[in-house]
Design an enzyme around this catalytic site. Structure first.
Site, PDB file in Angstrom:
ATOM      1  N   ASP A 134      41.475  10.972  30.999  1.00 23.12           N
ATOM      2  CA  ASP A 134      42.351   9.873  30.591  1.00 23.12           C
ATOM      3  C   ASP A 134      43.558   9.797  31.530  1.00 23.12           C
ATOM      4  O   ASP A 134      44.345  10.737  31.622  1.00 23.12           O
ATOM      5  CB  ASP A 134      42.841  10.121  29.160  1.00 23.12           C
ATOM      6  CG  ASP A 134      43.718   8.998  28.661  1.00 23.12           C
ATOM      7  OD1 ASP A 134      43.205   8.144  27.906  1.00 23.12           O
ATOM      8  OD2 ASP A 134      44.912   8.948  29.019  1.00 23.12           O
ATOM      9  N   TYR A 167      51.046   7.107  35.326  1.00 20.67           N
ATOM     10  CA  TYR A 167      50.983   8.520  35.705  1.00 20.67           C
ATOM     11  C   TYR A 167      50.952   8.710  37.231  1.00 20.67           C
ATOM     12  O   TYR A 167      51.137   9.843  37.703  1.00 20.67           O
ATOM     13  CB  TYR A 167      49.753   9.220  35.098  1.00 20.67           C
ATOM     14  CG  TYR A 167      49.559   9.074  33.611  1.00 20.67           C
ATOM     15  CD1 TYR A 167      50.552   8.555  32.784  1.00 20.67           C
ATOM     16  CD2 TYR A 167      48.364   9.459  33.011  1.00 20.67           C
ATOM     17  CE1 TYR A 167      50.344   8.411  31.422  1.00 20.67           C
ATOM     18  CE2 TYR A 167      48.158   9.324  31.648  1.00 20.67           C
ATOM     19  CZ  TYR A 167      49.142   8.790  30.857  1.00 20.67           C
ATOM     20  OH  TYR A 167      48.924   8.652  29.512  1.00 20.67           O
ATOM     21  N   LYS A 207      45.065   2.706  32.202  1.00 19.30           N
ATOM     22  CA  LYS A 207      45.858   1.818  31.341  1.00 19.30           C
ATOM     23  C   LYS A 207      46.740   0.878  32.145  1.00 19.30           C
ATOM     24  O   LYS A 207      47.241   1.236  33.220  1.00 19.30           O
ATOM     25  CB  LYS A 207      46.755   2.654  30.405  1.00 19.30           C
ATOM     26  CG  LYS A 207      46.026   3.784  29.709  1.00 19.30           C
ATOM     27  CD  LYS A 207      46.858   4.502  28.666  1.00 19.30           C
ATOM     28  CE  LYS A 207      46.175   5.792  28.254  1.00 19.30           C
ATOM     29  NZ  LYS A 207      46.428   6.936  29.126  1.00 19.30           N
ATOM     30  N   HIS A 234      48.738  -0.233  27.674  1.00 24.07           N
ATOM     31  CA  HIS A 234      49.419   1.045  27.451  1.00 24.07           C
ATOM     32  C   HIS A 234      50.410   0.998  26.280  1.00 24.07           C
ATOM     33  O   HIS A 234      50.458   1.913  25.462  1.00 24.07           O
ATOM     34  CB  HIS A 234      50.121   1.482  28.743  1.00 24.07           C
ATOM     35  CG  HIS A 234      50.348   2.955  28.840  1.00 24.07           C
ATOM     36  ND1 HIS A 234      50.398   3.610  30.036  1.00 24.07           N
ATOM     37  CD2 HIS A 234      50.536   3.902  27.887  1.00 24.07           C
ATOM     38  CE1 HIS A 234      50.608   4.909  29.806  1.00 24.07           C
ATOM     39  NE2 HIS A 234      50.697   5.096  28.517  1.00 24.07           N
TER      40      HIS A 234
END
Ligand code: A2P
Length: 274
Positions: free
Chosen positions: A45, A50, A75, A108
């Site tokens: 994930d 990120y 996301k 998200h």
């Protein structure tokens, strides 16, 4: 490994690897993912936020594991929703991951005033077949209701912060009624709270020869919630996967639920601003 089926027939491993801040450098991220794949993870994930999609994609490509055996989520970040650049954001994630397709693409966070228009853009991505499933993250019941009223394609998943300090039974029930699978981020409560020090979890773990973390992950799976604990450490990654050989009793579950204080370590979904 246990699996669940999403409402469009896509199969998902119930235990995956979270990757938020899993490594300081691309090399660290790459190594953490290669290790996870080696010890048996088949569900990874990530997210645009990120900033680790490229090393994750590289680790997946170089693992030698067939692409179709690995379930990959990424996301859409809120800034791209505000700028109405959703298709571009998806294309960027596709390029960075470079793994042919994305298994699950999630919104998200809910962005006020953009819930429904974003969902219609997500539906176009799903129609392109470059994402095998689309869903939501950090959406509360009122966000889901707004989207469900207008949706042509049902969301498959809602990924939220969920652990014994924030049990969210009502949200889990609402999602079940609407054929949406819940996923728990920070299922171990993150390192901001001493959840894993709770005596209740230690005592239950002792009965089965399991760690508090394994008890918590098992509790998630048994309530039908997919869990994606992050760990960059091979031993903890391995331990977190080793939860499919024991079963909690009703009393265990009641005790774990009694830890609930409706406490989130992250932001409340109604309070995020973009
Ligand atoms: P580490 O990477 O050193 O294993 P998140 O809330 O983002 O899922 O992060 C989970 C946190 O819990 C990380 O800091 C991770 O650290 C730690 N962790 C993961 N698995 C375990 C475990 N089995 N026992 C204790 N801590 C864990």
């Amino acid at each position: 490994m246990d699996y669940t089926l999403l409402n469009n027939g896509v199969k998902v491993p119930m235990l995956g690897l979270g990757t938020y801040r899993i490594g300081k450098t691309d090399n660290d991220v790459y190594n953490a993912i290669r290790t996870a794949l080696d010890v048996g993870y088949r569900h990874i994930d990530t997210a645009t936020l990120y900033a680790n999609e490229a090393p994750i994609g590289k680790a997946i490509r170089e693992s030698g594991i067939p692409r179709e055996d690995i379930f990959v989520t990424t996301k859409l970040w809120g800034d791209d929703m505000v700028k109405n650049e959703i298709q571009q954001a998806f294309d960027r994630s596709m390029q960075l991951l470079d793994i042919g397709y994305i298994d699950l693409y999630l919104v998200h966070w809910p962005v006020k005033g953009k819930l429904v228009s974003t969902w219609h853009e997500m539906e176009k991505i799903y129609a392109s077949e470059k994402a095998k499933a689309i869903g939501l993250s950090n959406h509360l019941q009122h966000h889901l209701e707004e989207i469900l009223q207008e949706a042509n394609v049902l969301p498959t998943v809602n990924q939220v912060e969920m652990h014994p300090y924030v049990v969210l039974d009502d949200l889990v029930d609402f999602c079940k009624e609407n054929a949406i699978v819940c996923e728990a981020w920070s299922p171990l409560g993150s390192n901001k709270v001493p959840l894993l020090e709770e005596k209740i979890l230690k005592d239950i773990g002792e009965k089965y020869g399991k760690l508090p973390a394994q008890v918590v992950l098992r509790w998630n799976i048994e309530r039908g919630v997919i869990a994606i604990p992050k760990s960059s450490n091979k031993e903890r990654q391995t331990a977190n996967l080793d939860i499919f050989d024991f079963q909690l009793t009703k009393e265990d579950v009641q005790l774990i639920n009694s830890l609930d204080k409706n406490y989130r370590t992250g932001i409340h979904p109604d309070e995020i601003e973009f």
